[in-house]
Write a protein that holds these residues in place. Structure first.
Motif, PDB file in Angstrom:
ATOM      1  N   ALA A 213       0.833  -1.205   0.000  1.00  0.00           N
ATOM      2  CA  ALA A 213       0.000   0.000   0.000  1.00  0.00           C
ATOM      3  C   ALA A 213       0.867   1.255   0.000  1.00  0.00           C
ATOM      4  N   TYR A 214       1.975   1.218   0.733  1.00  0.00           N
ATOM      5  CA  TYR A 214       2.878   2.374   0.763  1.00  0.00           C
ATOM      6  C   TYR A 214       3.521   2.592  -0.612  1.00  0.00           C
ATOM      7  N   ARG A 215       3.876   1.501  -1.270  1.00  0.00           N
ATOM      8  CA  ARG A 215       4.422   1.630  -2.627  1.00  0.00           C
ATOM      9  C   ARG A 215       3.387   2.257  -3.557  1.00  0.00           C
ATOM     10  N   GLY A 216       2.116   1.889  -3.380  1.00  0.00           N
ATOM     11  CA  GLY A 216       1.048   2.518  -4.156  1.00  0.00           C
ATOM     12  C   GLY A 216       0.949   4.006  -3.870  1.00  0.00           C
ATOM     13  N   TYR A 217       1.122   4.365  -2.611  1.00  0.00           N
ATOM     14  CA  TYR A 217       1.127   5.790  -2.245  1.00  0.00           C
ATOM     15  C   TYR A 217       2.282   6.515  -2.925  1.00  0.00           C
ATOM     16  N   ARG A 218       3.475   5.916  -2.885  1.00  0.00           N
ATOM     17  CA  ARG A 218       4.647   6.562  -3.489  1.00  0.00           C
ATOM     18  C   ARG A 218       4.497   6.694  -5.003  1.00  0.00           C
ATOM     19  N   ARG A 219       3.877   5.703  -5.620  1.00  0.00           N
ATOM     20  CA  ARG A 219       3.713   5.711  -7.070  1.00  0.00           C
ATOM     21  C   ARG A 219       2.691   6.753  -7.508  1.00  0.00           C
ATOM     22  N   ASN A 220       1.575   6.854  -6.779  1.00  0.00           N
ATOM     23  CA  ASN A 220       0.474   7.721  -7.203  1.00  0.00           C
ATOM     24  C   ASN A 220       0.315   8.979  -6.369  1.00  0.00           C
ATOM     25  N   GLY A 221       0.990   9.072  -5.232  1.00  0.00           N
ATOM     26  CA  GLY A 221       0.853  10.237  -4.376  1.00  0.00           C
ATOM     27  C   GLY A 221      -0.503  10.334  -3.692  1.00  0.00           C
ATOM     28  N   SER A 222      -1.184   9.207  -3.532  1.00  0.00           N
ATOM     29  CA  SER A 222      -2.516   9.195  -2.947  1.00  0.00           C
ATOM     30  C   SER A 222      -2.440   9.133  -1.424  1.00  0.00           C
ATOM     31  N   ALA A 223      -3.011  10.146  -0.787  1.00  0.00           N
ATOM     32  CA  ALA A 223      -3.019  10.169   0.681  1.00  0.00           C
ATOM     33  C   ALA A 223      -3.838   9.011   1.246  1.00  0.00           C
ATOM     34  N   LYS A 224      -4.843   8.554   0.486  1.00  0.00           N
ATOM     35  CA  LYS A 224      -5.648   7.422   0.941  1.00  0.00           C
ATOM     36  C   LYS A 224      -4.806   6.150   1.041  1.00  0.00           C
ATOM     37  N   MET A 225      -3.921   5.944   0.096  1.00  0.00           N
ATOM     38  CA  MET A 225      -3.056   4.761   0.138  1.00  0.00           C
ATOM     39  C   MET A 225      -2.083   4.845   1.312  1.00  0.00           C
ATOM     40  N   ARG A 226      -1.607   6.043   1.607  1.00  0.00           N
ATOM     41  CA  ARG A 226      -0.725   6.208   2.765  1.00  0.00           C
ATOM     42  C   ARG A 226      -1.475   5.885   4.053  1.00  0.00           C
ATOM     43  N   ALA A 227      -2.700   6.380   4.166  1.00  0.00           N
ATOM     44  CA  ALA A 227      -3.510   6.094   5.354  1.00  0.00           C
ATOM     45  C   ALA A 227      -3.811   4.607   5.454  1.00  0.00           C
ATOM     46  N   LEU A 228      -4.085   3.975   4.329  1.00  0.00           N
ATOM     47  CA  LEU A 228      -4.342   2.535   4.334  1.00  0.00           C
ATOM     48  C   LEU A 228      -3.115   1.771   4.798  1.00  0.00           C
ATOM     49  N   ALA A 229      -1.941   2.177   4.342  1.00  0.00           N
ATOM     50  CA  ALA A 229      -0.700   1.528   4.767  1.00  0.00           C
ATOM     51  C   ALA A 229      -0.496   1.667   6.272  1.00  0.00           C
ATOM     52  N   VAL A 230      -0.739   2.848   6.801  1.00  0.00           N
ATOM     53  CA  VAL A 230      -0.592   3.073   8.241  1.00  0.00           C
ATOM     54  C   VAL A 230      -1.613   2.242   9.020  1.00  0.00           C
ATOM     55  N   GLY A 231      -2.845   2.229   8.547  1.00  0.00           N
ATOM     56  CA  GLY A 231      -3.895   1.464   9.227  1.00  0.00           C
ATOM     57  C   GLY A 231      -3.594  -0.029   9.259  1.00  0.00           C
ATOM     58  N   ILE A 232      -3.182  -0.577   8.145  1.00  0.00           N
ATOM     59  CA  ILE A 232      -2.849  -1.997   8.101  1.00  0.00           C
ATOM     60  C   ILE A 232      -1.644  -2.289   8.978  1.00  0.00           C
ATOM     61  N   GLY A 233      -0.676  -1.401   8.958  1.00  0.00           N
ATOM     62  CA  GLY A 233       0.487  -1.575   9.827  1.00  0.00           C
ATOM     63  C   GLY A 233       0.113  -1.576  11.299  1.00  0.00           C
ATOM     64  N   LEU A 234      -0.783  -0.677  11.685  1.00  0.00           N
ATOM     65  CA  LEU A 234      -1.244  -0.645  13.074  1.00  0.00           C
ATOM     66  C   LEU A 234      -2.018  -1.906  13.442  1.00  0.00           C
ATOM     67  N   LEU A 235      -2.869  -2.361  12.527  1.00  0.00           N
ATOM     68  CA  LEU A 235      -3.697  -3.540  12.812  1.00  0.00           C
ATOM     69  C   LEU A 235      -2.875  -4.809  12.960  1.00  0.00           C
ATOM     70  N   THR A 236      -1.738  -4.866  12.335  1.00  0.00           N
ATOM     71  CA  THR A 236      -0.950  -6.100  12.377  1.00  0.00           C
ATOM     72  C   THR A 236       0.305  -5.932  13.230  1.00  0.00           C
ATOM     73  N   ALA A 237       1.258  -5.192  12.737  1.00  0.00           N
ATOM     74  CA  ALA A 237       2.518  -5.031  13.471  1.00  0.00           C
ATOM     75  C   ALA A 237       2.333  -4.188  14.726  1.00  0.00           C
ATOM     76  N   GLY A 238       1.428  -3.224  14.681  1.00  0.00           N
ATOM     77  CA  GLY A 238       1.182  -2.395  15.859  1.00  0.00           C
ATOM     78  C   GLY A 238       0.618  -3.192  17.014  1.00  0.00           C
ATOM     79  N   VAL A 239      -0.335  -4.061  16.711  1.00  0.00           N
ATOM     80  CA  VAL A 239      -0.918  -4.908  17.754  1.00  0.00           C
ATOM     81  C   VAL A 239       0.137  -5.873  18.292  1.00  0.00           C
ATOM     82  N   PHE A 240       0.927  -6.470  17.399  1.00  0.00           N
ATOM     83  CA  PHE A 240       1.989  -7.385  17.827  1.00  0.00           C
ATOM     84  C   PHE A 240       2.967  -6.673  18.768  1.00  0.00           C
ATOM     85  N   THR A 241       3.366  -5.470  18.387  1.00  0.00           N
ATOM     86  CA  THR A 241       4.321  -4.709  19.199  1.00  0.00           C
ATOM     87  C   THR A 241       3.716  -4.321  20.546  1.00  0.00           C
TER      88      THR A 241
END
Length: 90
Positions: free
Chosen positions: A25-53
């Motif tokens: 998702a972050y690569r999609g953000y970097r490719r297209n500059g979409s703030a939605k993709m950046r937010a999606l990347a952060v959200g998925i990261g929080l849901l998985t790695a954030g919870v684990f941490t």
């Protein structure tokens, strides 16, 4: 294999797979500059790695089960809120 080890391995694999999806998702953000993709990347990261941490830190700190569940819940709500923002933001 102890039940605790299976749980840790399972949570670790979930975190790794989630980080992979978040990186896509972050690569999609970097490719297209979409703030939605950046937010999606952060959200998925929080849901998985954030919870684990959060759970790992609470376990290492010797927190009780209630605190571990609270930490997990807070990070999950934060992750879902960011994913919701990514889906409904203009």
């Amino acid at each position: 294999m102890a039940l605790f080890s299976v749980a840790v391995i399972s949570r670790g694999l979930t975190a790794l797979l989630g980080l992979f999806v978040a990186s896509l998702a972050y690569r999609g953000y970097r490719r297209n500059g979409s703030a939605k993709m950046r937010a999606l990347a952060v959200g998925i990261g929080l849901l998985t790695a954030g919870v684990f941490t959060a759970v790992a830190i609470a376990d290492v700190a010797g927190a009780g089960d209630g605190i571990v569940l609270l930490a997990r819940g807070v990070v999950t709500v934060a992750g879902l809120s960011v994913v919701l923002y990514a889906l409904v933001a203009e």
